[in-house]
Design a protein around this motif. Structure first.
Motif, short mmCIF file in Angstrom:
data_model
loop_
_atom_site.label_atom_id
_atom_site.label_comp_id
_atom_site.label_asym_id
_atom_site.label_seq_id
_atom_site.Cartn_x
_atom_site.Cartn_y
_atom_site.Cartn_z
N THR A 81 0.88 -1.23 0.10
CA THR A 81 0.06 0.12 -0.02
C THR A 81 0.78 1.22 -0.13
O THR A 81 0.65 2.31 -0.64
CB THR A 81 -1.10 -0.01 1.28
OG1 THR A 81 -1.88 -1.21 0.98
CG2 THR A 81 -1.72 0.99 1.25
N ALA A 82 1.98 1.37 0.83
CA ALA A 82 2.97 2.46 0.83
C ALA A 82 3.56 2.60 -0.54
O ALA A 82 3.95 3.60 -0.79
CB ALA A 82 3.98 2.14 1.79
N ARG A 127 2.16 2.31 -3.25
CA ARG A 127 0.75 2.51 -4.11
C ARG A 127 0.31 1.49 -4.81
O ARG A 127 -0.01 1.59 -6.17
CB ARG A 127 1.08 3.87 -5.04
CG ARG A 127 1.52 4.80 -4.15
CD ARG A 127 1.49 6.26 -4.89
NE ARG A 127 1.43 7.36 -3.91
CZ ARG A 127 2.37 8.42 -4.07
NH1 ARG A 127 3.25 8.30 -5.24
NH2 ARG A 127 2.25 9.43 -3.36
N ARG A 153 -1.91 -2.02 -5.22
CA ARG A 153 -3.36 -2.34 -4.67
C ARG A 153 -3.46 -3.74 -4.52
O ARG A 153 -3.57 -4.77 -5.24
CB ARG A 153 -4.27 -2.00 -5.88
CG ARG A 153 -4.54 -0.66 -6.11
CD ARG A 153 -5.70 -0.25 -7.01
NE ARG A 153 -5.72 -1.19 -8.30
CZ ARG A 153 -5.28 -0.69 -9.39
NH1 ARG A 153 -4.25 0.52 -9.48
NH2 ARG A 153 -4.99 -1.66 -10.55
N ALA A 183 0.29 -3.08 -9.44
CA ALA A 183 1.11 -1.73 -9.23
C ALA A 183 1.14 -1.13 -10.57
O ALA A 183 1.20 -1.60 -11.61
CB ALA A 183 2.71 -2.15 -8.81
N SER A 188 0.71 -0.96 -16.13
CA SER A 188 0.99 -1.47 -14.46
C SER A 188 1.13 -3.05 -14.82
O SER A 188 1.47 -3.61 -15.61
CB SER A 188 -0.82 -1.69 -14.40
OG SER A 188 -1.42 -2.68 -15.02
#
Length: 131
Positions: free
Chosen positions: A48-49, A51, A53, A67, A74
């Motif tokens: 999460t840090a 970014r 999912r 990601a 992605s």
């Protein structure tokens, strides 16, 4: 002689840019000290840090993640967590979709994120040693 491209901090020979190479599945493996439940929570927080999912709603010990990569692309990957029985968990990270080079960058970023959070992370020879 084939031209060379710079990709991030890596120098890439032109032949590595062929689609057959980029589409090949990748597998990486590392260890993290802790109980599986704690390790899963740390990995979810780290992703999460970064970014990405992460989602482990179907299976707690299997994390699916996407990601975003600069440029609009992605990368999809899975992380499977298993208990080694020696205080460490083994994490198998498998790229499902996206560039191999981007996958390796996301993998390195995840290792850095976990290490900077104070986690003991093993890769390479450290995985083969008994603790």
């Amino acid at each position: 002689e084939e031209p060379v491209e710079l990709v991030g901090d890596l120098t890439m020979h032109k032949s590595f840019a062929f689609p057959a190479f980029v589409e090949k599945k990748s597998n990486m493996r590392f260890g993290v000290k802790g109980h599986p439940n704690e390790v899963v929570q740390m990995v979810m927080k780290s992703l999460t840090a970064l970014r990405a999912r992460p989602d482990n709603s179907k299976s707690f010990l299997r994390i699916k993640a996407t990601a975003a990569i600069p440029g609009g692309d992605s990368i999809d990957f899975n992380i499977t967590v298993s208990d080694r029985g020696d205080g460490f968990c083994l994490l198998d990270v498998r790229r499902e979709k996206g560039s191999t080079l981007s996958f390796h960058q996301v993998y390195r970023d995840l290792l850095k994120q976990l290490s900077s959070a104070g986690q003991e992370v093993l890769s390479g020879a450290g995985l083969r040693q008994s603790h």
